[in-house]
Design a protein around this motif. Sequence first.
Motif, PDB file in Angstrom:
ATOM      1  N   VAL A  32       0.825  -1.219   0.000  1.00  0.00           N
ATOM      2  CA  VAL A  32       0.000   0.000   0.000  1.00  0.00           C
ATOM      3  C   VAL A  32       0.855   1.263   0.000  1.00  0.00           C
ATOM      4  N   PRO A  33       1.780   1.455   0.974  1.00  0.00           N
ATOM      5  CA  PRO A  33       2.613   2.663   0.895  1.00  0.00           C
ATOM      6  C   PRO A  33       3.542   2.676  -0.311  1.00  0.00           C
ATOM      7  N   VAL A  34       3.987   1.491  -0.739  1.00  0.00           N
ATOM      8  CA  VAL A  34       4.864   1.431  -1.917  1.00  0.00           C
ATOM      9  C   VAL A  34       4.138   1.927  -3.156  1.00  0.00           C
ATOM     10  N   MET A  35       2.881   1.513  -3.331  1.00  0.00           N
ATOM     11  CA  MET A  35       2.153   1.942  -4.534  1.00  0.00           C
ATOM     12  C   MET A  35       1.863   3.438  -4.499  1.00  0.00           C
ATOM     13  N   VAL A  36       1.650   3.996  -3.309  1.00  0.00           N
ATOM     14  CA  VAL A  36       1.393   5.438  -3.205  1.00  0.00           C
ATOM     15  C   VAL A  36       2.638   6.228  -3.597  1.00  0.00           C
ATOM     16  N   VAL A  37       3.791   5.847  -3.048  1.00  0.00           N
ATOM     17  CA  VAL A  37       5.034   6.570  -3.332  1.00  0.00           C
ATOM     18  C   VAL A  37       5.464   6.358  -4.780  1.00  0.00           C
ATOM     19  N   ALA A  38       5.406   5.102  -5.244  1.00  0.00           N
ATOM     20  CA  ALA A  38       5.779   4.826  -6.627  1.00  0.00           C
ATOM     21  C   ALA A  38       4.807   5.489  -7.591  1.00  0.00           C
ATOM     22  N   GLY A  39       3.532   5.515  -7.228  1.00  0.00           N
ATOM     23  CA  GLY A  39       2.543   6.197  -8.062  1.00  0.00           C
ATOM     24  C   GLY A  39       2.843   7.673  -8.185  1.00  0.00           C
ATOM     25  N   ALA A  92       6.151  -4.237  -9.169  1.00  0.00           N
ATOM     26  CA  ALA A  92       7.066  -3.612 -10.125  1.00  0.00           C
ATOM     27  C   ALA A  92       6.891  -2.105 -10.246  1.00  0.00           C
ATOM     28  N   SER A  93       5.962  -1.507  -9.490  1.00  0.00           N
ATOM     29  CA  SER A  93       5.709  -0.067  -9.623  1.00  0.00           C
ATOM     30  C   SER A  93       6.963   0.793  -9.409  1.00  0.00           C
ATOM     31  N   PRO A  94       7.805   0.516  -8.400  1.00  0.00           N
ATOM     32  CA  PRO A  94       9.021   1.327  -8.252  1.00  0.00           C
ATOM     33  C   PRO A  94       9.943   1.236  -9.464  1.00  0.00           C
ATOM     34  N   VAL A  95      10.053   0.045 -10.046  1.00  0.00           N
ATOM     35  CA  VAL A  95      10.888  -0.121 -11.239  1.00  0.00           C
ATOM     36  C   VAL A  95      10.292   0.644 -12.416  1.00  0.00           C
TER      37      VAL A  95
END
Length: 254
Positions: A135-142, A226-229
């Motif tokens: 959840v936090p990863v997708m927000v930041v990567a988004g 894979a969102s950060p990539v």
Amino acid sequence: MWVRSTMAYRASFALAATGSAVLNALDFVAIFIMFRHVDGLGGFSLPEVALLYGTSSVSLGLADLLLGNSERVGARIRDGSLDTMLVRPVPVFAQLAADRFALRRVGRISQGLVVLGWALAVVDVAWTPGRVLLVPVMVVAGAAIFAAVFVAGAAFQFVAGDAAEVQNSFTYGGTTMLQYPPGVFARELVRGVTFVVPLAFVNWVPALHVLGRPDPVGLPGWAAYASPVVAVVALVPASLAWRAGIRAYRSTGS
């Protein structure tokens, strides 16, 4: 300087931030009213749609707060004021992003966080450590993916001159699209925002994994992480395009 200027009138800032939050909340109010008449939208319940809404709103809000003013580069090219920035010992893009920094945009972020918090509290999900972390990863990567769109849009204005609305169609228009389940859109559009302009990695792809739903374009399971990539892959060419635009810029002659 702009933050200090804004906070010099705290009541005005509070009203502006609150007004921004209320205006953005109307989008979710429309979704809420829709669910008063239907049980599901594209197979998604209200809490599931709220999860999509919250993640996309917060991601765009973060990118818009930091880089939203970059859309003014076209106006600066036309009036010649970009030349002034070129002679200062500070990166031009940093100056564009900081110029007239609008702290009131935290209203969008706070409103999105409220909806996201409610969605996480009531959505029916079998939480695992991986899903919690996602959840936090997708927000930041988004936010980083939206930032890449802002940078690419600013670079495009060196060619088009006035393309702010084109950029807005991918940023503000993109977040509106991402607030709804992918199943309500044509498969061609879903493929386009997955493989061409990777907005689907802002929240669709990771959120579908969190909710335990199949991906409409058949991506493998690891794609949810894979969102950060994807954000890095999007930022690199956008940054190169910006550098190319700056180097090719020859002033207005005024």
